[in-house]
Write a protein that holds these residues in place. Sequence first.
Motif, PDB file in Angstrom:
ATOM      1  N   GLY A 208      -2.123  -3.189   2.704  1.00 42.95           N
ATOM      2  CA  GLY A 208      -1.478  -2.887   3.973  1.00 42.95           C
ATOM      3  C   GLY A 208      -2.218  -1.782   4.706  1.00 42.95           C
ATOM      4  O   GLY A 208      -2.311  -1.782   5.932  1.00 42.95           O
ATOM      5  N   SER A 209      -2.756  -0.834   3.947  1.00 43.12           N
ATOM      6  CA  SER A 209      -3.509   0.264   4.569  1.00 43.12           C
ATOM      7  C   SER A 209      -4.767  -0.257   5.255  1.00 43.12           C
ATOM      8  O   SER A 209      -5.174   0.258   6.293  1.00 43.12           O
ATOM      9  CB  SER A 209      -3.889   1.316   3.527  1.00 43.12           C
ATOM     10  OG  SER A 209      -2.729   1.893   3.015  1.00 43.12           O
TER      11      SER A 209
ATOM     12  N   PHE B 217       5.923   5.314   7.738  1.00 45.73           N
ATOM     13  CA  PHE B 217       4.923   5.170   6.684  1.00 45.73           C
ATOM     14  C   PHE B 217       4.072   3.953   6.993  1.00 45.73           C
ATOM     15  O   PHE B 217       4.560   2.830   7.024  1.00 45.73           O
ATOM     16  CB  PHE B 217       5.568   5.027   5.294  1.00 45.73           C
ATOM     17  CG  PHE B 217       4.516   4.901   4.215  1.00 45.73           C
ATOM     18  CD1 PHE B 217       3.637   5.941   3.984  1.00 45.73           C
ATOM     19  CD2 PHE B 217       4.382   3.741   3.466  1.00 45.73           C
ATOM     20  CE1 PHE B 217       2.627   5.833   3.018  1.00 45.73           C
ATOM     21  CE2 PHE B 217       3.389   3.626   2.497  1.00 45.73           C
ATOM     22  CZ  PHE B 217       2.508   4.676   2.271  1.00 45.73           C
ATOM     23  N   LEU B 218       2.803   4.198   7.232  1.00 44.64           N
ATOM     24  CA  LEU B 218       1.904   3.120   7.656  1.00 44.64           C
ATOM     25  C   LEU B 218       0.776   2.940   6.651  1.00 44.64           C
ATOM     26  O   LEU B 218      -0.283   2.426   6.981  1.00 44.64           O
ATOM     27  CB  LEU B 218       1.313   3.448   9.036  1.00 44.64           C
ATOM     28  CG  LEU B 218       2.296   3.929  10.107  1.00 44.64           C
ATOM     29  CD1 LEU B 218       1.551   4.458  11.325  1.00 44.64           C
ATOM     30  CD2 LEU B 218       3.224   2.795  10.530  1.00 44.64           C
ATOM     31  N   GLY B 219       1.007   3.406   5.427  1.00 50.42           N
ATOM     32  CA  GLY B 219      -0.016   3.294   4.390  1.00 50.42           C
ATOM     33  C   GLY B 219      -0.579   4.650   4.025  1.00 50.42           C
ATOM     34  O   GLY B 219      -0.171   5.679   4.553  1.00 50.42           O
TER      35      GLY B 219
ATOM     36  N   ARG C 282      11.485   1.470   8.764  1.00 52.10           N
ATOM     37  CA  ARG C 282      12.041   1.234   7.425  1.00 52.10           C
ATOM     38  C   ARG C 282      13.498   0.799   7.542  1.00 52.10           C
ATOM     39  O   ARG C 282      13.752  -0.331   7.860  1.00 52.10           O
ATOM     40  CB  ARG C 282      11.879   2.498   6.541  1.00 52.10           C
ATOM     41  CG  ARG C 282      11.941   2.254   5.048  1.00 52.10           C
ATOM     42  CD  ARG C 282      10.833   1.346   4.601  1.00 52.10           C
ATOM     43  NE  ARG C 282       9.564   1.661   5.226  1.00 52.10           N
ATOM     44  CZ  ARG C 282       8.388   1.545   4.643  1.00 52.10           C
ATOM     45  NH1 ARG C 282       8.296   1.148   3.412  1.00 52.10           N
ATOM     46  NH2 ARG C 282       7.274   1.792   5.294  1.00 52.10           N
TER      47      ARG C 282
ATOM     48  N   ASP D 101       3.553  -2.333  12.856  1.00 53.93           N
ATOM     49  CA  ASP D 101       3.269  -2.401  11.422  1.00 53.93           C
ATOM     50  C   ASP D 101       4.351  -3.281  10.816  1.00 53.93           C
ATOM     51  O   ASP D 101       5.493  -2.854  10.645  1.00 53.93           O
ATOM     52  CB  ASP D 101       3.290  -0.996  10.822  1.00 53.93           C
ATOM     53  CG  ASP D 101       2.976  -1.018   9.327  1.00 53.93           C
ATOM     54  OD1 ASP D 101       3.092  -2.101   8.709  1.00 53.93           O
ATOM     55  OD2 ASP D 101       2.633   0.037   8.773  1.00 53.93           O
TER      56      ASP D 101
ATOM     57  N   VAL E  82       6.107  -4.337   5.997  1.00 55.17           N
ATOM     58  CA  VAL E  82       7.400  -4.533   5.330  1.00 55.17           C
ATOM     59  C   VAL E  82       8.262  -5.572   6.067  1.00 55.17           C
ATOM     60  O   VAL E  82       8.857  -6.447   5.460  1.00 55.17           O
ATOM     61  CB  VAL E  82       8.159  -3.192   5.184  1.00 55.17           C
ATOM     62  CG1 VAL E  82       9.612  -3.417   4.780  1.00 55.17           C
ATOM     63  CG2 VAL E  82       7.470  -2.332   4.131  1.00 55.17           C
TER      64      VAL E  82
ATOM     65  N   LYS F 167       1.985  -7.159   1.809  1.00 59.85           N
ATOM     66  CA  LYS F 167       3.134  -7.417   0.923  1.00 59.85           C
ATOM     67  C   LYS F 167       3.450  -8.909   0.778  1.00 59.85           C
ATOM     68  O   LYS F 167       2.771  -9.613   0.062  1.00 59.85           O
ATOM     69  CB  LYS F 167       4.349  -6.632   1.400  1.00 59.85           C
ATOM     70  CG  LYS F 167       4.023  -5.133   1.621  1.00 59.85           C
ATOM     71  CD  LYS F 167       4.917  -4.223   0.893  1.00 59.85           C
ATOM     72  CE  LYS F 167       4.701  -2.764   1.264  1.00 59.85           C
ATOM     73  NZ  LYS F 167       4.988  -1.822   0.255  1.00 59.85           N
TER      74      LYS F 167
HETATM   75  C1  LIG Z   1       5.152  -0.194   6.634  1.00 56.83           C
HETATM   76  C2  LIG Z   1       3.996  -0.075   5.679  1.00 56.83           C
HETATM   77  N1  LIG Z   1       2.752  -0.128   6.169  1.00 56.83           N
HETATM   78  C3  LIG Z   1       1.677  -0.061   5.365  1.00 56.83           C
HETATM   79  C4  LIG Z   1       1.817   0.087   4.015  1.00 56.83           C
HETATM   80  C5  LIG Z   1       0.622   0.183   3.132  1.00 56.83           C
HETATM   81  O1  LIG Z   1       0.492  -0.941   2.335  1.00 56.83           O
HETATM   82  P1  LIG Z   1      -0.329  -0.844   0.974  1.00 56.83           P
HETATM   83  O2  LIG Z   1       0.509  -0.057   0.023  1.00 56.83           O
HETATM   84  O3  LIG Z   1      -0.534  -2.266   0.578  1.00 56.83           O
HETATM   85  O4  LIG Z   1      -1.603  -0.161   1.315  1.00 56.83           O
HETATM   86  C6  LIG Z   1       3.094   0.167   3.456  1.00 56.83           C
HETATM   87  C7  LIG Z   1       3.295   0.335   2.005  1.00 56.83           C
HETATM   88  O5  LIG Z   1       4.364   0.481   1.501  1.00 56.83           O
HETATM   89  C8  LIG Z   1       4.207   0.082   4.313  1.00 56.83           C
HETATM   90  O6  LIG Z   1       5.455   0.183   3.834  1.00 56.83           O
END
Ligand SMILES: Cc1ncc(COP(=O)(O)O)c(C=O)c1O
Length: 423
Positions: free
Chosen positions: A109-110, A137-139, A207, A233, A236, A261
């Motif tokens: 996701g990051s 939270f974006l990673g 979230r 984003d 989730v 995910k």
């Molecule tokens: C909304 C959101 N964006 C990005 C990410 C990052 O994903 P990853 O953990 O696969 O890098 C997450 C991880 O939980 C997330 O919740």
Amino acid sequence: MNEILARARRAIPGGAFTTYVLDEEVDFVVKTGKGSKVYSTDGTEYIDCVNGSSPMLIGHAHPEVVEALKSAVECPSNFYLLNEKGIELAETLVESIPCAEQIKYGVTGSDATFLYAMRLARAFTGRSKILKFEGGFLGGNDYALMSMSPASPFPNFPAARPDSAGIPKVLEDEVLIAPYNDLEAVDQILAGACNEVAAIIVEAQQRCIDPKPDFLEGLRSICDANGILLIFDEVVTGFRLAWGGAQERYGVTPDLAAYGKVIGGGMPLSAVAGREEILRLANPRSPADPRKCFTGSTACGNPIAAAAGIATLKVLSRPGTYERLNEIGDRFRTGASEIFQRHGVAGQAIGSGPLSQIVLTDIPVTDYRSSVSGDLRMQRKLTTGLVSRGVLTHGTFYFSLALSNDDIDRVLDALDNAMTSIF
Ligand SMILES: Cc1ncc(COP(=O)(O)O)c(C=O)c1O
């Protein structure tokens, strides 16, 4: 501490693969999972409300995913070239995601938020700053960790505070922070900087905090008026709040969206989706376009992950899926509210669809600061109390389609018992 936990502590800092750690008295190692449950190495059963931090939306070891994986692993697992499964999944994503004319794969996701969406936005607009929302939270990337979970005293908006050591100081000037659900604040922040801002990136539903009725439409208008790209984003929310994700649920289409995910069915796979004129910048065949972006890594479009993703999406596409996911979330929220009331404790189960979170406050939760205004120490105690009663959660509940009503009632019983012992 049992031997396997001790081995983990010796080999891995804190005995933790991620930042998610259980309190010492309830810590365990997972042996396996099936449907709505996970089992520890000592045989204890847990109703799983973490679900691998949410990719396991249809539960663990779903027979159709297991079958797809079995067939996929009989072939080589990586080619670094196009493969049929990766193309099939890409087609499904393009058909299903409202903003998607094309997609480009990443692994995490990051990757999708940072390496792709934000980079593409900067290249497309020729600007460099990013506006994000406090608490989003974006990673784990350097930009995303700005003001992800700042502690009080909070910095004044739009100042960014990194949530990790090791982040270059210069990035603090590259990220502007706004309070979620506050269009006026976004307008004010942009007044002095709008020609420098490439993108607003937002978890459309931050979230478990719902967007206010006009918030997302307002962001869309602000972006359109100022030549800024809107990025959702959906790591989730994608295929979780609705088949078409938050974009469908809230009826607002961003320019780009980051996915992860669920689309990999529990295997590592992510993607950025968006308009062709933006995704074009990720085309390695384009001749010397100065805006061309580097995108890609060794495992991109991995056929095993794509096979798990295709099988997962097939299950989710069946009639009744989203009604059931909403029903599960609502059953929990209604039951939890009744429990808080009965115990005379200021608490709420916020969220919508199969995403929920317990917050020990009775003030309306509309942004990060209100979400942390409750008694965080008691919240942590309550979470540990739930784990000790066989409910795996980290305070947020990522419910899966595999949960029965009986499972949810057991989660509520555990909450009731934990409340009795804690308050
Ligand atoms: C909304 C959101 N964006 C990005 C990410 C990052 O994903 P990853 O953990 O696969 O890098 C997450 C991880 O939980 C997330 O919740």
